[in-house]
Scaffold this motif. Structure first.
Motif, mmCIF file in Angstrom:
data_model
loop_
_atom_site.group_PDB
_atom_site.id
_atom_site.type_symbol
_atom_site.label_atom_id
_atom_site.label_comp_id
_atom_site.label_asym_id
_atom_site.label_seq_id
_atom_site.Cartn_x
_atom_site.Cartn_y
_atom_site.Cartn_z
ATOM 1 N N VAL A 142 41.933 62.047 35.201
ATOM 2 C CA VAL A 142 40.961 61.131 35.797
ATOM 3 C C VAL A 142 40.876 59.837 34.991
ATOM 4 N N VAL A 143 40.846 59.940 33.665
ATOM 5 C CA VAL A 143 40.793 58.746 32.820
ATOM 6 C C VAL A 143 42.037 57.886 33.062
ATOM 7 N N THR A 144 43.188 58.513 33.170
ATOM 8 C CA THR A 144 44.435 57.781 33.394
ATOM 9 C C THR A 144 44.424 57.048 34.729
ATOM 10 N N THR A 186 36.682 47.570 31.974
ATOM 11 C CA THR A 186 37.168 48.135 30.712
ATOM 12 C C THR A 186 36.010 48.584 29.835
ATOM 13 N N ILE A 187 35.019 47.717 29.651
ATOM 14 C CA ILE A 187 33.867 48.060 28.805
ATOM 15 C C ILE A 187 33.091 49.235 29.400
ATOM 16 N N ALA A 188 32.875 49.213 30.723
ATOM 17 C CA ALA A 188 32.129 50.291 31.373
ATOM 18 C C ALA A 188 32.835 51.630 31.212
ATOM 19 N N LEU A 189 34.151 51.644 31.394
ATOM 20 C CA LEU A 189 34.907 52.894 31.240
ATOM 21 C C LEU A 189 34.868 53.396 29.800
ATOM 22 N N MET A 190 34.958 52.506 28.841
ATOM 23 C CA MET A 190 34.918 52.916 27.438
ATOM 24 C C MET A 190 33.562 53.535 27.079
ATOM 25 N N ILE A 191 32.485 52.974 27.631
ATOM 26 C CA ILE A 191 31.153 53.535 27.381
ATOM 27 C C ILE A 191 31.043 54.931 27.991
ATOM 28 N N LEU A 192 31.490 55.088 29.248
ATOM 29 C CA LEU A 192 31.422 56.393 29.902
ATOM 30 C C LEU A 192 32.292 57.419 29.182
ATOM 31 N N PHE A 397 40.505 67.424 40.216
ATOM 32 C CA PHE A 397 40.478 65.985 39.909
ATOM 33 C C PHE A 397 39.236 65.333 40.512
ATOM 34 N N ILE A 398 38.980 65.598 41.785
ATOM 35 C CA ILE A 398 37.840 64.979 42.477
ATOM 36 C C ILE A 398 36.525 65.399 41.835
ATOM 37 N N LYS A 399 36.402 66.675 41.497
ATOM 38 C CA LYS A 399 35.176 67.171 40.860
ATOM 39 C C LYS A 399 34.946 66.479 39.515
ATOM 40 N N GLU A 400 36.001 66.341 38.732
ATOM 41 C CA GLU A 400 35.893 65.703 37.419
ATOM 42 C C GLU A 400 35.607 64.208 37.540
ATOM 43 N N ALA A 401 36.025 63.619 38.656
ATOM 44 C CA ALA A 401 35.927 62.160 38.807
ATOM 45 C C ALA A 401 34.555 61.683 39.279
ATOM 46 N N VAL A 402 33.631 62.595 39.593
ATOM 47 C CA VAL A 402 32.324 62.195 40.145
ATOM 48 C C VAL A 402 31.602 61.176 39.259
ATOM 49 N N PRO A 403 31.482 61.402 37.917
ATOM 50 C CA PRO A 403 30.817 60.382 37.089
ATOM 51 C C PRO A 403 31.526 59.032 37.126
ATOM 52 N N PHE A 404 32.843 59.053 37.268
ATOM 53 C CA PHE A 404 33.614 57.815 37.310
ATOM 54 C C PHE A 404 33.376 57.071 38.636
ATOM 55 N N ALA A 409 30.794 52.488 41.415
ATOM 56 C CA ALA A 409 29.813 51.959 42.366
ATOM 57 C C ALA A 409 28.870 50.978 41.677
ATOM 58 N N ILE A 410 28.457 51.313 40.443
ATOM 59 C CA ILE A 410 27.580 50.413 39.683
ATOM 60 C C ILE A 410 28.303 49.100 39.379
#
Length: 430
Positions: A142-144, A186-192, A397-404, A409-410
């Motif tokens: 998911v991160v990739t 980039t910044i948002a993904l690094m924080i998450l 993959f879809i289950k893990e991707a929910v927070p992403f 959306a934000i």
């Protein structure tokens, strides 16, 4: 059969074939062909002319150039050096390899220009090492895939070239505008990633920050590759070359790095040319087919009709942007981004202009929506490419991707309703 009925059935045929997973360009051509066959007053040769004329565009010539530059970068040792630089900066952070994954996508976005190429590369290079160090395969995948969304936003993204050529918007300005959304994501993904890594106890690569000398050494190693976006944007802004010519400059730059680093053989050069041909052909087939379908919509005045309907019922530009976001997110789930762009930009860009929305701002909102679509089921190309390499089940993959998805959306809301995120750097540079 009325004209509107023919457009309706042509669109229905196209969508049906897309749902059946028929190749995108075949689906678009089938829908267009139905319209021409059902219209006795229109010469059927026009469909061939529209397909050919759709790809006979000087700005689109930049696509094979930047694709080739990205491929040659991978074979010239550039990716390895940029990876070392990213690891030097984030190796002491929690979830270090995941942070490296995100940062590498941001840095390579200015080099490869293709989100699928970026996802495939990192899925092969980083995911096996992440799994070996205790990261779950689902999280790593998911991160990739999510970080690869940064690629079309950071210049020189291929999506910006296509959008600019269709909407007659400055590609140079779009390149600069992409920096804002790219940095935001980039910044948002690094924080998450940091938050999730702490909860799951994903450890750093090392305990302490590297000494200044080591960081400086990694910067020196990666400096020349990282200068490419600066060369491209600077050259365009100073009028030294056009965005199309910038693609040729990028190829020369990549080949010079290959000679300098002595890591690209003649065999790899030939393989790179083959990859460029395959990738460019797939993109151009979609563009040509979508151009024929877009011509049908234009001939039937669909953009004007829809614009009148929307303006009549929606008086607030902020509500209009919300409706467009929802619409594009749904479209992106089912239609490949480049095809959707060619068909929908002539439809939506005039509406945005009628509401007084800045053309650069709307372009970034559109491209960001298409990037999210590439990650979304049921037809998300980034999701399938990544999972195909990492062997991650789609359901996991879809289950893990929910927070992403929530994070995306934000970011989309911020990008939609804070225009300066898209236009701020453009206003400074231009």
């Amino acid at each position: 059969m009325g004209i509107n009925d023919m457009v309706f059935w042509s669109t229905g045929i196209m969508l049906l074939l897309l749902f059946l997973k028929v190749p995108v360009f075949v689906s678009l051509l089938a829908g267009s062909l139905f319209y021409f066959v059902s219209s006795p007053d229109i010469p059927q040769q026009i469909i061939v002319q529209r397909v050919i004329s759709g790809i006979e565009s000087i700005p689109l010539l930049a696509i094979p150039f930047f694709v080739a530059a990205g491929v040659f970068m991978n074979y010239s040792g550039v990716t390895k050096r940029v990876l070392q630089f990213a690891e030097a900066l984030t190796g002491h952070w929690t979830g270090a390899l995941a942070q490296v994954n995100v940062l590498l996508s941001a840095l390579m976005g200015g080099l490869s220009g293709s989100n699928l190429a970026d996802a495939a590369m990192e899925a092969k290079m980083l995911v096996p090492e992440m799994v070996k160090r205790g990261y779950s395969n689902e999280f790593s995948s998911v991160v990739t895939a999510t970080s690869a969304m940064i690629t079309p936003l950071i210049p020189p993204g291929i999506a910006m070239i296509i959008y600019g050529s269709i909407a007659n918007v400055s590609i140079g300005k779009l390149f600069v505008a992409g920096l804002g959304p790219g940095i935001l994501l980039t910044i948002a993904l690094m924080i998450l990633v940091s938050i999730m890594s702490k909860r799951r106890h994903y450890m750093p690569i090392r305990d302490k920050r590297l000494p200044g000398k080591e960081i400086l050494r990694s910067i020196k190693v990666a400096l020349l590759p990282l200068m490419l976006p600066v060369v491209i944007i600077g050259g365009i802004r100073l009028g030294i070359f056009t965005p199309t010519e910038a693609g040729a400059v990028a190829i020369v730059y990549a080949l010079l790095l290959g000679i300098l680093y002595r890591e690209m053989s003649l065999r790899e050069f030939a393989i790179g040319l083959k990859e460029t041909l395959i990738n460019t052909t797939s993109i151009m087939l979609i563009i040509g087919a979508a151009s024929a379908f877009a011509w049908i919509l234009t001939r039937e005045r669909i953009p004007q009709i829809v614009t009148e309907i929307v303006i009549t019922h929606v008086s607030n530009k902020y509500l209009f942007l919300a409706i467009v976001n929802i619409f594009l997110l749904i479209v992106g789930m089912f239609i490949e981004g480049n095809a959707a762009m060619i068909v929908l930009v002539p439809l939506l860009a005039p509406m945005a202009s009628a509401y007084g929305i800045d053309e650069i701002h709307f372009a970034m909102v559109f491209i960001f929506n298409m990037a999210i679509g590439a990650l979304s089921p049921p037809m998300g190309t980034l999701m399938f490419v990544t999972c195909g390499i990492t062997k991650c089940p789609i359901g996991n993959f879809i289950k893990e991707a929910v927070p992403f998805y929530i994070l995306l959306a934000i970011c989309l809301c911020l990008l939609t309703y804070i225009p300066i995120l898209s236009t701020g750097i453009v206003n400074l540079v231009y």
